[in-house]
Write an enzyme that holds these catalytic residues in place. Structure first.
Site, PDB file in Angstrom:
ATOM      1  N   GLU A 192      -2.804   7.371   7.222  1.00 16.92           N
ATOM      2  CA  GLU A 192      -3.359   8.354   6.296  1.00 16.92           C
ATOM      3  C   GLU A 192      -4.552   9.044   6.947  1.00 16.92           C
ATOM      4  O   GLU A 192      -5.108   8.568   7.939  1.00 16.92           O
ATOM      5  CB  GLU A 192      -3.789   7.685   4.993  1.00 16.92           C
ATOM      6  CG  GLU A 192      -4.947   6.719   5.141  1.00 16.92           C
ATOM      7  CD  GLU A 192      -5.267   5.982   3.859  1.00 16.92           C
ATOM      8  OE1 GLU A 192      -4.441   6.051   2.930  1.00 16.92           O
ATOM      9  OE2 GLU A 192      -6.322   5.331   3.782  1.00 16.92           O
TER      10      GLU A 192
ATOM     11  N   ASN B  13     -14.271  -1.900   9.630  1.00 17.65           N
ATOM     12  CA  ASN B  13     -13.535  -1.832   8.365  1.00 17.65           C
ATOM     13  C   ASN B  13     -13.648  -3.110   7.545  1.00 17.65           C
ATOM     14  O   ASN B  13     -12.905  -3.297   6.580  1.00 17.65           O
ATOM     15  CB  ASN B  13     -12.055  -1.507   8.595  1.00 17.65           C
ATOM     16  CG  ASN B  13     -11.868  -0.220   9.361  1.00 17.65           C
ATOM     17  OD1 ASN B  13     -12.426   0.807   8.998  1.00 17.65           O
ATOM     18  ND2 ASN B  13     -11.104  -0.266  10.445  1.00 17.65           N
TER      19      ASN B  13
ATOM     20  N   GLU C 106      -9.541   0.664  -5.368  1.00 18.03           N
ATOM     21  CA  GLU C 106     -10.481   1.141  -4.357  1.00 18.03           C
ATOM     22  C   GLU C 106     -10.339   2.651  -4.153  1.00 18.03           C
ATOM     23  O   GLU C 106      -9.231   3.175  -4.103  1.00 18.03           O
ATOM     24  CB  GLU C 106     -10.259   0.399  -3.039  1.00 18.03           C
ATOM     25  CG  GLU C 106     -10.441  -1.111  -3.177  1.00 18.03           C
ATOM     26  CD  GLU C 106     -10.564  -1.804  -1.844  1.00 18.03           C
ATOM     27  OE1 GLU C 106     -10.385  -1.148  -0.792  1.00 18.03           O
ATOM     28  OE2 GLU C 106     -10.853  -3.011  -1.842  1.00 18.03           O
TER      29      GLU C 106
ATOM     30  N   ASN D  84      -6.114  -3.801  -5.046  1.00 17.64           N
ATOM     31  CA  ASN D  84      -6.032  -5.209  -4.668  1.00 17.64           C
ATOM     32  C   ASN D  84      -5.755  -6.036  -5.911  1.00 17.64           C
ATOM     33  O   ASN D  84      -6.586  -6.101  -6.824  1.00 17.64           O
ATOM     34  CB  ASN D  84      -7.339  -5.657  -4.004  1.00 17.64           C
ATOM     35  CG  ASN D  84      -7.519  -5.018  -2.647  1.00 17.64           C
ATOM     36  OD1 ASN D  84      -6.639  -5.097  -1.801  1.00 17.64           O
ATOM     37  ND2 ASN D  84      -8.643  -4.361  -2.442  1.00 17.64           N
TER      38      ASN D  84
ATOM     39  N   LYS E 238       0.810  -1.218   0.000  1.00 17.00           N
ATOM     40  CA  LYS E 238       0.000   0.000   0.000  1.00 17.00           C
ATOM     41  C   LYS E 238       0.844   1.269   0.000  1.00 17.00           C
ATOM     42  O   LYS E 238       0.451   2.294  -0.563  1.00 17.00           O
ATOM     43  CB  LYS E 238      -0.967  -0.016   1.180  1.00 17.00           C
ATOM     44  CG  LYS E 238      -2.036  -1.094   1.063  1.00 17.00           C
ATOM     45  CD  LYS E 238      -2.979  -1.069   2.235  1.00 17.00           C
ATOM     46  CE  LYS E 238      -4.108  -2.080   2.061  1.00 17.00           C
ATOM     47  NZ  LYS E 238      -3.629  -3.452   1.954  1.00 17.00           N
TER      48      LYS E 238
ATOM     49  N   PHE F 134     -21.234  -8.757  17.693  1.00 14.87           N
ATOM     50  CA  PHE F 134     -20.655  -9.365  16.493  1.00 14.87           C
ATOM     51  C   PHE F 134     -19.383 -10.171  16.782  1.00 14.87           C
ATOM     52  O   PHE F 134     -18.506 -10.268  15.935  1.00 14.87           O
ATOM     53  CB  PHE F 134     -20.362  -8.301  15.432  1.00 14.87           C
ATOM     54  CG  PHE F 134     -21.583  -7.601  14.932  1.00 14.87           C
ATOM     55  CD1 PHE F 134     -22.318  -8.118  13.882  1.00 14.87           C
ATOM     56  CD2 PHE F 134     -22.017  -6.421  15.522  1.00 14.87           C
ATOM     57  CE1 PHE F 134     -23.459  -7.478  13.421  1.00 14.87           C
ATOM     58  CE2 PHE F 134     -23.158  -5.772  15.077  1.00 14.87           C
ATOM     59  CZ  PHE F 134     -23.878  -6.307  14.010  1.00 14.87           C
TER      60      PHE F 134
ATOM     61  N   GLU G 135      -6.240   2.098  -2.508  1.00 13.70           N
ATOM     62  CA  GLU G 135      -5.316   0.993  -2.722  1.00 13.70           C
ATOM     63  C   GLU G 135      -5.768   0.201  -3.934  1.00 13.70           C
ATOM     64  O   GLU G 135      -6.884   0.380  -4.428  1.00 13.70           O
ATOM     65  CB  GLU G 135      -5.276   0.071  -1.503  1.00 13.70           C
ATOM     66  CG  GLU G 135      -6.620  -0.570  -1.189  1.00 13.70           C
ATOM     67  CD  GLU G 135      -6.626  -1.330   0.116  1.00 13.70           C
ATOM     68  OE1 GLU G 135      -5.628  -1.238   0.852  1.00 13.70           O
ATOM     69  OE2 GLU G 135      -7.616  -2.015   0.392  1.00 13.70           O
TER      70      GLU G 135
END
Length: 667
Positions: free
Chosen positions: A200, A235, A275, A290, A116, A348, A288
């Site tokens: 970032e 995320n 993305e 992928n 990245k 979760f 980024e």
């Protein structure tokens, strides 16, 4: 032409690759760990090779073991799926050296885009809009705090080699930056064997929108539209759709052209995803790239009609793309819901165990023209392991428009039966019914904003409550009729079934009368409202269709003690159907109180205790870290809910605990 593909992966993506390879007449080889000996992908493949113990660090991501399996089976190509070795340049190089086709991008692109930090620099040099941040390596937590302060909070702390939400934290202050840096490093090392971190700027109110690219080895690169992946938790993507309800054609084209330009700059071929973060004014920023197949690729396949796995195989075999950019058309709307082995009622947290019931909805084209697709790697009776990602299946629907696709998904979720583990089906159903989601007004903060206190189930509104009361009454009546048939006639007397009932769930009571008729049961409520209910439910069935005043609904049904558990559209109620006299007496019964666990820290999930941060006798503050539990490749920090004193620590680091096992007690 490729003759035999070894799939260096497991679970649903391995099954997905096998399906396309089989369609193309290509033989497949599965690899498996101890935990996956009886897995579905092993059964589906033409051949299977055991590669080691359950932990992926000792099996699925050990390059030498994959190479040995290739040599043993004579495979001439490898599909890496996603995760594991899919973006590992050393693996791609090893295959190239061995003369084995890698069904993925070139090594140079993996190195450039898979990292990245490097990809950010290359994107900036190529003129792609990027998010402000620090692209250099960060030595320690002190430097992370310093850099975060210079960028300005909030910041995103991310693993350079990360993906799937692993090794990623949002920090709003110095303390969170310090803690998030260490947790990200730990998760990144455990998941990817690479603990490099960068930071970032975190863009507030963002949408996560990605562009699917596809290129061949002859210089052609295309973009296949976008996917909206804004419904995320921690995320990690939960629901994706294609196209995005937010983009206009001009923005779509601009994003697609930038994605293609970036791909060409690194000599990209195969499938990949660029993305972006998109703000409310449709300004977009590169996040980024992928260099692999994405989990959410089915929604792109459904709206384009292009089998991405097939294209990957053909490109790896040296074929040129058989279509151009002008021939890529976006048709209709597709939704993907990720079914996770995680309990939404316990914040979760991951869940493991045996799938005592696993019955997905029927796939294919429906009467209304919608399509249901379910990509999965499990089966009824199989085990969900603590060693791997908690995703169980990817349920997808397609329809000509977004609202119809959402409605098709709602019905498919109603029809999906899973028992034996905690799972997020009720939460997915709740999102499908949420006004904000249905309107398309979503950001990556949707779950945090709409479910700030977690998910506790959907509370039935009055209309839904009456439907469920009617369903419970029909189920109860059916059971009563069955009992009367079994008991038969004694003398000249036959058991009489009453018509007046009181249905209770929660604190609500519904008094009603049931009359049988040729068109179904006529259920009359106290205010005169009548529901006509027809059903195919039979005792013992765990799911049934009910037609209520002409509308069909699918309800999951379980008989629990004297009650009837009903699940529908994220609602989960336990109804009791009683005669008016019994209902009055039941109201006088004392309520059983749950045990007091307020002075205990219990393990919230099956996992391994990686750290104990406090000792007996220590005074603790609200929010203080008490312990860390690792499960399904994710670190979970357990914090103090209030100020207190630690009375006893019951376990030590390294202990494997089951759910609700005691970690420590407080005075």
């Amino acid at each position: 032409m490729i003759q035999k593909i070894l799939i260096a992966n497991r679970g649903e993506i391995a099954c997905r690759v096998i399906k396309t390879a089989r369609k193309m007449g290509i033989r497949t080889v599965a690899v498996y760990s101890d935990a996956d000996r009886n897995a579905l992908h092993v059964e589906m493949a033409d051949e299977a090779v055991h590669i080691g113990p359950a932990p992926s660090s000792q099996s699925y991501i050990v390059i030498d073991k994959i190479l040995e399996a290739i040599k043993e089976t004579g495979a001439d190509a490898v599909h890496p799926g996603y995760g594991f070795l899919s973006e590992n340049a050393a693996f791609a190089e090893a295959l190239e050296k061995a003369g084995i086709a890698f069904i993925g991008p070139p090594v140079g692109a993996i190195k450039a885009m898979g990292d990245k930090i490097t990809s950010k620099k290359l994107a900036a040099e190529a003129g792609v809009s990027t998010v402000p941040g620090h692209m250099g390596l960060i030595a320690d937590a002190d430097e992370a705090v310093k850099i975060a302060g210079e960028i300005g909070y909030p910041v995103m702390i991310k693993a350079s080699a990360g993906g799937g939400g692993k090794g990623m934290r949002i920090a709003w202050n110095d303390a969170e930056a310090r803690e998030g840096f260490q947790s990200s490093k730990n998760e990144a090392k455990a998941s990817f064997g690479d603990d490099r971190i960068f930071i970032e700027k975190f863009v507030t109110q963002p949408r996560h929108i990605e562009i699917q690219v596809l290129g061949d080895t002859h210089g052609t690169v295309l973009y296949l539209g976008e996917r909206e992946c804004s419904i995320q938790r921690r995320n990690q993507k939960v629901i994706e759709e294609a196209p995005s309800p937010f983009l206009d054609e001009a923005t779509r084209r601009a994003m697609g052209e930038q994605a293609v330009a970036l791909s060409k700059a690194v000599g990209y071929h195969s499938v990949g995803t660029v993305e972006f973060i998109v703000d409310g004014d449709r300004n977009f920023y590169f996040l980024e790239m992928n260099t692999r197949l994405q989990v959410e690729h089915p929604v792109t396949e459904l709206i384009t009609g292009i089998d991405l796995v097939e294209q990957m195989i053909r490109v790896a075999g040296g074929e040129a793309l058989a279509f151009g950019q002008d021939e890529v058309k976006l048709n209709g709307w597709a939704i993907e819901s990720r079914l996770y082995a995680e309990d939404p009622y316990r914040n979760f947290l991951p869940s493991i165990g045996r799938l005592s019931r696993y019955r997905p909805p029927v796939e294919g084209v429906k009467a209304d023209g919608s399509i249901v697709r379910n990509d999965t790697g499990v089966f009824e009776g199989g085990e969900i392991s603590m060693y791997y990602d908690p995703m169980v299946a990817k349920l997808c629907t397609w329809a000509p428009d977004r609202v119809t696709a959402i409605d098709a998904m709602s019905k498919a979720l109603d029809d999906f039966e899973v028992e034996g583990i905690g799972h997020n089906l009720p939460f997915l159903s709740a999102v499908m019914q949420h006004d904000r989601f249905r309107s398309g007004r979503i950001t990556t903060a949707f779950i945090a904003e709409e479910f700030p206190d977690g998910f506790h189930g959907v509370v039935p509104d009055e209309g839904s409550a009456r439907k469920l009361a009617a369903v419970a009454t029909v189920v109860h009546q059916t059971m009563q009729e069955r009992a009367a048939q079994i008991s038969g006639t004694i003398g000249n007397h036959r058991r009489v079934i009453g018509q007046d009932w009181v249905v209770r769930f929660g604190d609500a009571d519904y008094a009603l009368t049931l009359d049988g008729a040729a068109d179904g049961a006529h259920i009359r409520f106290g205010d005169g409202a009548v529901f006509v209910v027809a059903s195919d439910w039979k005792p013992g069935s765990s799911h049934a269709m009910f037609t209520i005043n002409g509308t069909d609904i699918g309800v999951k049904i379980d008989l629990v003690g004297t009650g009837i558990r009903l699940r529908w559209r994220g609602m989960d109620v336990r109804a009791h159907v009683r005669s008016p006299r019994v209902a009055a007496l039941a109201g006088l019964m004392p309520k059983k109180l749950p045990p007091d666990t307020s002075k205990m820290l219990l393990c919230p999930m099956p996992g391994v205790i990686t750290t104990i941060a406090v000792a007996a006798g220590e005074t603790i503050e609200a929010g203080q870290t008490l312990a860390t539990v690792e499960a399904m490749k994710m670190e979970n920090i357990l914090r103090a809910e209030r100020q207190g004193v630690v009375k006893r620590v019951a376990v030590s680091a390294g202990a494997s605990l089951a759910v609700d096992e005691l970690i420590m007690e407080f005075e």
